[in-house]
Structure formats: C-alpha cells, structure tokens
Write an enzyme that holds these catalytic residues in place. Sequence first.
Site, PDB file in Angstrom:
ATOM      1  CE1 TYR A 137      -2.209   3.293   2.647  1.00 47.55           C
ATOM      2  CE2 TYR A 137      -3.536   2.708   0.733  1.00 47.55           C
ATOM      3  CZ  TYR A 137      -3.248   3.569   1.777  1.00 47.55           C
ATOM      4  OH  TYR A 137      -3.999   4.717   1.950  1.00 47.55           O
ATOM      5  CG  ASP A 182       5.937   3.631   0.422  1.00 47.64           C
ATOM      6  OD1 ASP A 182       4.730   3.507   0.130  1.00 47.64           O
ATOM      7  OD2 ASP A 182       6.325   4.245   1.445  1.00 47.64           O
ATOM      8  CE  LYS A 237       2.892   4.616   7.960  1.00 51.81           C
ATOM      9  NZ  LYS A 237       1.516   4.653   8.488  1.00 51.81           N
TER      10      LYS A 237
HETATM   11  P1  KE4 Z   1      -0.218   8.527   4.604  1.00 52.67           P
HETATM   12  O1  KE4 Z   1      -0.695   9.266   3.372  1.00 52.67           O
HETATM   13  O2  KE4 Z   1      -1.339   7.772   5.290  1.00 52.67           O
HETATM   14  O3  KE4 Z   1       0.589   9.421   5.552  1.00 52.67           O
HETATM   15  O4  KE4 Z   1       0.839   7.427   4.116  1.00 52.67           O
HETATM   16  C1  KE4 Z   1       0.434   6.504   3.143  1.00 52.67           C
HETATM   17  C2  KE4 Z   1       1.360   5.300   3.212  1.00 52.67           C
HETATM   18  C3  KE4 Z   1       2.351   5.186   2.259  1.00 52.67           C
HETATM   19  N1  KE4 Z   1       3.203   4.143   2.268  1.00 52.67           N
HETATM   20  C4  KE4 Z   1       3.115   3.184   3.228  1.00 52.67           C
HETATM   21  C5  KE4 Z   1       4.088   2.052   3.206  1.00 52.67           C
HETATM   22  C6  KE4 Z   1       2.122   3.262   4.239  1.00 52.67           C
HETATM   23  O5  KE4 Z   1       2.047   2.296   5.182  1.00 52.67           O
HETATM   24  C7  KE4 Z   1       1.220   4.339   4.232  1.00 52.67           C
HETATM   25  C8  KE4 Z   1       0.116   4.471   5.248  1.00 52.67           C
HETATM   26  N2  KE4 Z   1      -0.035   3.384   6.162  1.00 52.67           N
HETATM   27  C9  KE4 Z   1      -1.361   3.193   6.698  1.00 52.67           C
HETATM   28  C10 KE4 Z   1      -1.345   1.981   7.628  1.00 52.67           C
HETATM   29  N3  KE4 Z   1      -0.957   0.803   7.016  1.00 52.67           N
HETATM   30  C11 KE4 Z   1      -1.843   4.403   7.414  1.00 52.67           C
HETATM   31  C12 KE4 Z   1      -3.082   4.174   8.253  1.00 52.67           C
HETATM   32  C13 KE4 Z   1      -4.306   4.730   7.568  1.00 52.67           C
HETATM   33  O6  KE4 Z   1      -4.449   4.605   6.327  1.00 52.67           O
HETATM   34  O7  KE4 Z   1      -5.132   5.297   8.311  1.00 52.67           O
END
Ligand code: KE4
Length: 429
Positions: free
Chosen positions: A144, A239, A267
């Site tokens: 993701y 990523d 994060k």
């Molecule tokens: P954000 O746009 O949510 O800050 O990051 C997206 C993203 C990009 N790449 C990786 C590997 C990620 O894990 C994420 C976001 N992770 C999720 C949880 N697996 C965030 C939680 C959510 O979507 O509320």
Amino acid sequence: MNTVQSEKLFQKACNIMPGGVNSPVRAFKSVGGNPLFFKKAKGSRVWDVDGNVYIDYVGSWGPLIFGHAHPQIVEALKRQAELGTSYGAPTELEIELAEKIATLIPSLDIVRMVNSGTEAVMSAIRLARGVTGRDKIVKFEGCYHGHVDSMLVKAGSGLASLGIPECPGIVEDLAKHTLTLPFNNINTVKELFAVEGNNIAGIIVEPVGGNMGVVPPKEGFLETLREVTTETGGVLIFDEVMTGFRLSLGGAQSLYNVNPDLTCLGKVIGGGLPVGAYGGSKQLMDNIAPTGPVYQAGTLSGNPLAMTAGIEMLKLLAEKSVYDELERKSEKLCAGYKLNIKKIGITARFTRVGSMFSMFFTDQDIVDFESAKSSDVKFFRSYFTALLEEGVYIAPSQFEAGFMSAVHSDEEIDQTIEANYKALQKACD
Ligand code: KE4
C-alpha cells in the site's frame, strides 16, 4: 468492557464524517463493532473516552517509536508553537531536518518535505515519469502506498496486463499504466522487464511489506528490482514511509544494503505530526520545481511544528541504542506469543523485522499477499476483540503491522503475552 461514550461519539461522528472516521481502517470494519474514541495517550498507553486503558501496539500506525507524548518532543513543540505554527516561508528548521535525513539515508542527497506519505509517493511517481518520459509504473500486490490514483489499481488478468481501477473515481486511462506483480516473485519481475523494461518509468515497493501484515523481502528480491531498473533506465522507488527510521537509522535500504533512486518517508520523521518526504540524488531531485520542470508544492510543507517534532525524533533515535532495545523487546513479545500458540495448540505463522511484527492464523508460510490472505480472518476478529477486553490494543485488521516502541516496559510485554494467551483461548471457544 464499557464503551458507552465511544458508541455515543461514533453515532455523532457518522452524522458528519464518512463512516464516522477520517481514515477507513480506523472504522473497525474488518473486526466488527464500532471504533473506540481515544482522549489521551502517554508512553505505551492510550485511554479511550470511557476511561479504559490499553497497551498500544499501533502507535498511530508506526510514527510513535518513542511512544505517545514524549516529553522532549512535547516541550520542543510548545516552544515552537509560541513562535508560530506556519509561516509559508523557508525556515532553518527545514534545513536541519533535511540535513539529518540526508545524513542518515544512504541514497538520499536532496529531500523535499510534504505533508503525508501519500504526497511523498505521488510526487516520487510523478518525478519518475517526468525524468524517464515513460508512463508505466510497477507495484506489488499487498503493498500500500497511500491513496495515490496510480496506486489504487489492481492487477489485470495477466502478468503484464494493464491495471484496472481499484475503486470508482480512478481513471482507467491512468490505471492501465500501473502493472501489479506478486511480491517476492523474482521470476515475474524478470519476465516483465524482459518484455516491457524500456517502457517502465519505475518500480515502487515497500522494501518490507507492512500493509499485508509484515512480509519480509526474500533473498535477492530487492536486489533484482535494483538490477532490472538499472539495466533499463527505470527509477527504483523505496516506499519507506513505514520502514524509514523504524527498522534502522538508515531504514530498510541500510538493513538490506540495496540503494533505491528515490525514497519516500513519513510517519517516524513527523513524530506524530503530519509529515512526508521524498528524496534521492541531486541529479534526480533537481528536476523538481522550482529547480526543474516537475511541479510539486504544499502550503504546509516543512511547517515549523512538524519539522520540530521530526528533529527531536531523529535526535532521540541518534542518541540511544534504541534499535537494540526494539529488537530485544520485539523478540521477547513474539517468543511469548509462539509459546502461547504451542501451549494452546493453534496453527499460526509469525513474521517480524525489527519492531514490526504480525501473527497470521494459517499453516502457510507468509511470503506474499496470497499467503497472507490465507489467514483465518474470522479467528483474528475474535482474537482482536478478546485482546481489547484484556487491555491490549492492536491494529483492527489482520493486514496491518504491529509496532513495538522504545518505551514499552518489560512488565507491559509480560502483561501482553498473558493477555495474548487469554485472548487466543477465548477466540478458540
Ligand atoms: P499517509 O498518506 O497515510 O501518511 O501514508 C500513506 C502510506 C504510504 N506508504 C506506506 C508504506 C504506508 O504504510 C502508508 C500508510 N499506512 C497506513 C497503515 N498501514 C496508514 C493508516 C491509515 O491509512 O489510516
């Protein structure tokens, strides 16, 4: 467990926000019931609005490697807030955080701050397409990368088939340029690049899968991605939004000794505030506006509060031998879980890289999304609910990672192992 106030707030929230939440995974859809509303967090614990307290292994989905409300970060934020929260103009704080990141991430010389992991990925993909003049992007099933249009795409019928939109609103003409391959499958990568390599702008990968549960890279997988992109002039994007500074001071790329062309971060570098970043060589990043023609911008990018949190976080990470502690504590927890599984006689598989870990209820070895999906999600649902009642909060989905923080105590880990035993037993009933 009393969740009356959470229920009341959830009903109110549903009247004003889609599904009552600002991010879907928080809605507890895959574990049933309604989400808990939190009101306070400190260290390794969170409190919900009904006064229930939990040992927290979500840590805001990864950022809080030093736990909630760390005093050094809170004090720095208070000082900065008095000086203003955003100027929309350059600050020295941005230089300080950028220099720290560039010093720690081996493949990164120049970095651009954004406000989320999604923005970082979106910008890195645009840059890869911009510098190569090619449209196709390769991603992997189960990875993701945020809600980027080009990433909300699922595999078409065959190997090199055109991507199809994962949800309404994704333009087919865009989706078709995203090719999706099985994670950890070296042969399919080589087969695709033998045919399509010169049309591929780049590959984006989570160097350690964290969004199908934790799935480590197989020996040679990341190296193959590096080889085929180098051979064909494609851009390799790691990523590391989740793994960056989580798995080591240099991220997963240091751990596995594979250098991408671009790295996406988020994060941990925000210390709990909205921050993302992407970066790479000067040669690549000089293509980003205003130096180059690839446009990307953001009102709050590099804002002083977020930079302050990130700077303090990286100071803490550099000061302490935190990664040894994270390894010891994570190993202790997983060893306790394995013992419980054996005692009760349940079939389960464990995956862990540093302080990211998962437990799957299956007899298949976990190597990709297909094997991860073999987990008994019904059993996970019962286990999640029982664990909550034992005062332990994990991600409300089988396909997420668990996170250990530097501030979880050994006593709390022992309590968690005990709670895990009781919850597994209850889920078996
Ligand atoms: P954000 O746009 O949510 O800050 O990051 C997206 C993203 C990009 N790449 C990786 C590997 C990620 O894990 C994420 C976001 N992770 C999720 C949880 N697996 C965030 C939680 C959510 O979507 O509320």
